[in-house]
Design a protein around this motif. Structure first.
Motif, PDB file in Angstrom:
ATOM      1  N   ARG A  18       0.864  -1.173   0.000  1.00 46.25           N
ATOM      2  CA  ARG A  18       0.000   0.000   0.000  1.00 46.25           C
ATOM      3  C   ARG A  18       0.908   1.234   0.000  1.00 46.25           C
ATOM      4  N   ALA A  19       1.273   1.695  -1.203  1.00 43.47           N
ATOM      5  CA  ALA A  19       2.234   2.805  -1.316  1.00 43.47           C
ATOM      6  C   ALA A  19       1.634   4.091  -0.772  1.00 43.47           C
ATOM      7  N   LEU A  20       0.364   4.340  -1.061  1.00 39.35           N
ATOM      8  CA  LEU A  20      -0.342   5.497  -0.492  1.00 39.35           C
ATOM      9  C   LEU A  20      -1.573   4.961   0.225  1.00 39.35           C
ATOM     10  N   GLY A  42       6.357   6.622   0.493  1.00 44.30           N
ATOM     11  CA  GLY A  42       5.343   6.968  -0.501  1.00 44.30           C
ATOM     12  C   GLY A  42       5.528   8.347  -1.127  1.00 44.30           C
ATOM     13  N   LYS A  43       6.655   8.995  -0.865  1.00 48.42           N
ATOM     14  CA  LYS A  43       6.879  10.368  -1.348  1.00 48.42           C
ATOM     15  C   LYS A  43       6.838  10.446  -2.870  1.00 48.42           C
ATOM     16  N   SER A  44       7.625   9.598  -3.532  1.00 50.33           N
ATOM     17  CA  SER A  44       7.669   9.660  -4.999  1.00 50.33           C
ATOM     18  C   SER A  44       6.326   9.272  -5.600  1.00 50.33           C
ATOM     19  N   THR A  45       5.652   8.323  -4.970  1.00 45.88           N
ATOM     20  CA  THR A  45       4.334   7.911  -5.461  1.00 45.88           C
ATOM     21  C   THR A  45       3.343   9.076  -5.348  1.00 45.88           C
ATOM     22  N   LEU A  46       3.400   9.789  -4.238  1.00 48.27           N
ATOM     23  CA  LEU A  46       2.521  10.945  -4.044  1.00 48.27           C
ATOM     24  C   LEU A  46       2.789  12.002  -5.121  1.00 48.27           C
ATOM     25  N   ASP A 172      11.991  16.088  -6.507  1.00 47.60           N
ATOM     26  CA  ASP A 172      12.154  14.842  -5.760  1.00 47.60           C
ATOM     27  C   ASP A 172      13.637  14.580  -5.550  1.00 47.60           C
ATOM     28  N   GLU A 173      14.097  14.870  -4.368  1.00 49.71           N
ATOM     29  CA  GLU A 173      15.512  14.721  -3.992  1.00 49.71           C
ATOM     30  C   GLU A 173      16.442  15.417  -4.982  1.00 49.71           C
ATOM     31  N   PRO A 174      16.296  16.728  -5.137  1.00 48.17           N
ATOM     32  CA  PRO A 174      17.027  17.449  -6.181  1.00 48.17           C
ATOM     33  C   PRO A 174      18.525  17.551  -5.942  1.00 48.17           C
ATOM     34  N   SER A 204      13.331  15.615   0.293  1.00 52.76           N
ATOM     35  CA  SER A 204      14.750  15.414   0.578  1.00 52.76           C
ATOM     36  C   SER A 204      14.933  14.557   1.813  1.00 52.76           C
ATOM     37  N   HIS A 205      16.058  13.840   1.843  1.00 54.21           N
ATOM     38  CA  HIS A 205      16.428  13.103   3.049  1.00 54.21           C
ATOM     39  C   HIS A 205      17.400  13.930   3.887  1.00 54.21           C
ATOM     40  N   SER A 206      17.796  15.099   3.377  1.00 54.51           N
ATOM     41  CA  SER A 206      18.737  15.935   4.135  1.00 54.51           C
ATOM     42  C   SER A 206      17.966  16.893   5.030  1.00 54.51           C
TER      43      SER A 206
HETATM   44  N1  LIG Z   1       5.574   0.961  -9.802  1.00 55.71           N
HETATM   45  C1  LIG Z   1       5.638   0.318  -8.637  1.00 55.71           C
HETATM   46  N2  LIG Z   1       5.459  -1.013  -8.569  1.00 55.71           N
HETATM   47  C2  LIG Z   1       5.508  -1.670  -7.400  1.00 55.71           C
HETATM   48  N3  LIG Z   1       5.730  -1.080  -6.218  1.00 55.71           N
HETATM   49  C3  LIG Z   1       5.933   0.233  -6.213  1.00 55.71           C
HETATM   50  C4  LIG Z   1       5.901   1.012  -7.412  1.00 55.71           C
HETATM   51  N4  LIG Z   1       6.108   2.306  -7.090  1.00 55.71           N
HETATM   52  C5  LIG Z   1       6.283   2.342  -5.755  1.00 55.71           C
HETATM   53  N5  LIG Z   1       6.174   1.098  -5.221  1.00 55.71           N
HETATM   54  C6  LIG Z   1       6.287   0.769  -3.787  1.00 55.71           C
HETATM   55  O1  LIG Z   1       5.573   1.729  -3.050  1.00 55.71           O
HETATM   56  C7  LIG Z   1       6.270   2.098  -1.863  1.00 55.71           C
HETATM   57  C8  LIG Z   1       6.493   3.602  -1.858  1.00 55.71           C
HETATM   58  O2  LIG Z   1       7.478   3.912  -2.834  1.00 55.71           O
HETATM   59  P1  LIG Z   1       7.968   5.396  -3.102  1.00 55.71           P
HETATM   60  O3  LIG Z   1       8.884   5.332  -4.256  1.00 55.71           O
HETATM   61  O4  LIG Z   1       6.797   6.288  -3.208  1.00 55.71           O
HETATM   62  O5  LIG Z   1       8.765   5.740  -1.750  1.00 55.71           O
HETATM   63  P2  LIG Z   1       9.641   7.022  -1.384  1.00 55.71           P
HETATM   64  O6  LIG Z   1       9.047   7.600  -0.137  1.00 55.71           O
HETATM   65  O7  LIG Z   1       9.768   7.903  -2.549  1.00 55.71           O
HETATM   66  O8  LIG Z   1      11.043   6.362  -0.996  1.00 55.71           O
HETATM   67  P3  LIG Z   1      12.563   6.860  -1.279  1.00 55.71           P
HETATM   68  O9  LIG Z   1      12.886   7.801  -0.153  1.00 55.71           O
HETATM   69  O10 LIG Z   1      13.360   5.607  -1.170  1.00 55.71           O
HETATM   70  O11 LIG Z   1      12.635   7.491  -2.616  1.00 55.71           O
HETATM   71  C9  LIG Z   1       7.529   1.267  -1.850  1.00 55.71           C
HETATM   72  O12 LIG Z   1       7.306   0.135  -1.026  1.00 55.71           O
HETATM   73  C10 LIG Z   1       7.713   0.862  -3.287  1.00 55.71           C
HETATM   74  O13 LIG Z   1       8.371  -0.358  -3.401  1.00 55.71           O
END
Ligand SMILES: Nc1ncnc2c1ncn2[C@@H]1O[C@H](COP(=O)(O)OP(=O)(O)OP(=O)(O)O)[C@@H](O)[C@H]1O
Ligand SMILES: [Mg+2]
Length: 254
Positions: A18-20, A42-46, A172-174, A204-206
């Motif tokens: 459950r990414a989001l 879930g940051k990049s997914t958001l 995203d993490e520029p 960012s992680h910083s």
């Molecule tokens: N296309 C995808 N297919 C399968 N799982 C995915 C996909 N995109 C994201 N996930 C999963 O959703 C979750 C959230 O991923 P996301 O990339 O949003 O995290 P993040 O907060 O950006 O992490 P990071 O700091 O490592 O970049 C993770 O468990 C990831 O494996």
């Protein structure tokens, strides 16, 4: 004040992950909002959801107070939303100038209504200006970006987004691949973009960088916003506590 970009209750699963999970987010014009959280929070997914790159299971996105259903990245671009993705998404075989203008080439009208042609000189001039403003070290404007270092590519991707964003800039993490000087330039440039009235989302992680540039900071954990802090007078400990859940348990004890 109406948020310029707002996410309400976004959910998206990938198989069992459950990414989001009911994620909320909001950013105002002229504000830098930090989006932080552990790896996989879930940051990049958001961000993908807010830039038309992800189909949602649930939730709503609002732009300037109106509900929008983003049909794709072009739709987000038309609204003035620009993103620098974590994986940068440059076209490796094209040079830095071509990457800045990819899909938005400037053409000059040909004589007597003949087909126009690309205004290479103008594109070059403008791209150069964007790189210079950012302090990006692009040593060749003619070589394909695949031949460039990770930091140089990151500079190109940021310059491109800054050149086109007129409402929302999402990063995203520029600074992940950048050296000390370039990082300082990017942080300063981000503030300048904010001062033009653009809404900025800064992932960012910083923690020092986040505390340096952000007006507000929103913490994502397990696909959900768990805390919002003001940028000033917040400590690294508080942010880390919210990211890891340590603060929750402290509250439970109290
Ligand atoms: N296309 C995808 N297919 C399968 N799982 C995915 C996909 N995109 C994201 N996930 C999963 O959703 C979750 C959230 O991923 P996301 O990339 O949003 O995290 P993040 O907060 O950006 O992490 P990071 O700091 O490592 O970049 C993770 O468990 C990831 O494996
Ligand atoms: Mg990410």
């Amino acid at each position: 004040m109406t948020a310029l970009l707002e996410a309400r209750g976004l959910s998206r699963s990938f198989g069992h992950v459950r990414a989001l999970d009911g994620a909320d987010f909001d950013v105002q014009p002229g504000e830098i909002v930090g989006l932080i959280g552990d790896n996989g929070a879930g940051k990049s997914t958001l961000i993908k959801a807010m830039s038309g790159n992800l189909d949602l299971d649930e939730g709503e996105i609002y732009f300037d107070g109106d509900r929008v259903r983003l049909s794709g990245p072009r739709h987000a671009e038309e609204l003035g939303i620009e993103v620098v993705y974590q994986d940068l998404a440059l076209a490796p075989h094209l040079n830095p100038v071509q990457n800045v203008f990819l899909g938005r080439e400037i053409s000059r009208k040909g004589l007597l209504g003949h087909l126009g042609f690309m205004d290479e000189k103008e594109m070059r001039r403008r791209a150069k200006e964007s790189f210079a403003q950012l302090g990006a070290t692009v040593n060749s404007l003619a070589a394909p970006v695949r031949s460039m270092s990770g930091g140089q590519r990151q500079g190109i991707a940021i310059a491109r987004a800054m050149a086109w964003a007129n409402k929302v800039l999402i990063l995203d993490e520029p600074t992940a691949a950048l050296g000390v000087v370039q990082t300082k330039n990017v942080l300063e440039s981000v503030k300048r973009v904010r001062d033009k009235g653009i809404a900025v989302v800064f992932v960012s992680h910083s923690m020092p960088h986040v505390l340096d540039v952000c007006d507000r900071i929103q913490v994502l954990r397990l696909g959900r916003r768990v805390a919002t802090f003001p940028g000033r007078e917040t400590t690294v400990e508080e942010l880390v506590g919210a990211m890891t859940g340590a603060l929750d348990s402290r509250e439970d004890v109290a």
